[in-house]
Write a protein that holds these residues in place. Structure first.
Motif, PDB file in Angstrom:
ATOM      1  N   UNK A   1       0.829  -1.206   0.000  1.00  0.00           N
ATOM      2  CA  UNK A   1       0.000   0.000   0.000  1.00  0.00           C
ATOM      3  C   UNK A   1       0.864   1.257   0.000  1.00  0.00           C
ATOM      4  N   UNK A   2       1.930   1.254   0.797  1.00  0.00           N
ATOM      5  CA  UNK A   2       2.840   2.400   0.821  1.00  0.00           C
ATOM      6  C   UNK A   2       3.503   2.587  -0.530  1.00  0.00           C
ATOM      7  N   UNK A   3       3.925   1.486  -1.153  1.00  0.00           N
ATOM      8  CA  UNK A   3       4.549   1.567  -2.468  1.00  0.00           C
ATOM      9  C   UNK A   3       3.574   2.132  -3.497  1.00  0.00           C
ATOM     10  N   UNK A   4       2.334   1.680  -3.465  1.00  0.00           N
ATOM     11  CA  UNK A   4       1.323   2.211  -4.383  1.00  0.00           C
ATOM     12  C   UNK A   4       1.116   3.707  -4.170  1.00  0.00           C
TER      13      UNK A   4
ATOM     14  N   UNK B   1      13.128   9.466   1.945  1.00  0.00           N
ATOM     15  CA  UNK B   1      13.525   8.265   2.673  1.00  0.00           C
ATOM     16  C   UNK B   1      13.784   7.085   1.746  1.00  0.00           C
ATOM     17  N   UNK B   2      13.411   7.193   0.482  1.00  0.00           N
ATOM     18  CA  UNK B   2      13.716   6.148  -0.484  1.00  0.00           C
ATOM     19  C   UNK B   2      14.961   6.523  -1.280  1.00  0.00           C
ATOM     20  N   UNK B   3      15.130   7.804  -1.571  1.00  0.00           N
ATOM     21  CA  UNK B   3      16.253   8.259  -2.379  1.00  0.00           C
ATOM     22  C   UNK B   3      17.584   8.194  -1.655  1.00  0.00           C
ATOM     23  N   UNK B   4      17.596   8.500  -0.382  1.00  0.00           N
ATOM     24  CA  UNK B   4      18.849   8.642   0.349  1.00  0.00           C
ATOM     25  C   UNK B   4      19.107   7.457   1.263  1.00  0.00           C
ATOM     26  N   UNK B   5      20.377   7.132   1.453  1.00  0.00           N
ATOM     27  CA  UNK B   5      20.701   6.082   2.424  1.00  0.00           C
ATOM     28  C   UNK B   5      20.224   6.446   3.823  1.00  0.00           C
TER      29      UNK B   5
END
Length: 85
Positions: free
Chosen positions: A5-8, A31-35
């Motif tokens: 659901x979060x990915x969607x 929070x997905x782009x950066x380490x």
């Protein structure tokens, strides 16, 4: 994340914010782009929020995309900084 659901929601937000035919990484949440060690934490300051709102002519969806957060998170930040009644 680990949650479908979060990915969607992330993909949906990127599609809404995209102004070209290709979704670039800049449209993905921070929070997905950066380490993990370089992720930004917490609410930006009042001045930073106000500047982003001015830059995007008050369009909260675009401001949320800029900060890499959901619109409800942006709304909470704006309430915390007393930018909305």
């Amino acid at each position: 994340m680990g949650n479908v659901r979060e990915l969607l929601n992330i993909v949906e937000q990127a599609v809404l914010c995209c102004r070209t035919q290709h979704i670039g990484e800049e449209l993905l949440p921070e929070n997905i782009r950066k380490p993990i060690q370089t992720r930004r934490r917490g609410c930006p300051g009042r001045v930073e929020l106000h500047a982003a709102l001015a830059l995007f002519d008050g369009n909260r969806a675009l401001v949320a995309c800029e900060f890499g957060v959901d619109r409800t998170t942006l709304w909470r930040w704006m309430c915390k900084q007393e930018l909305i009644p």
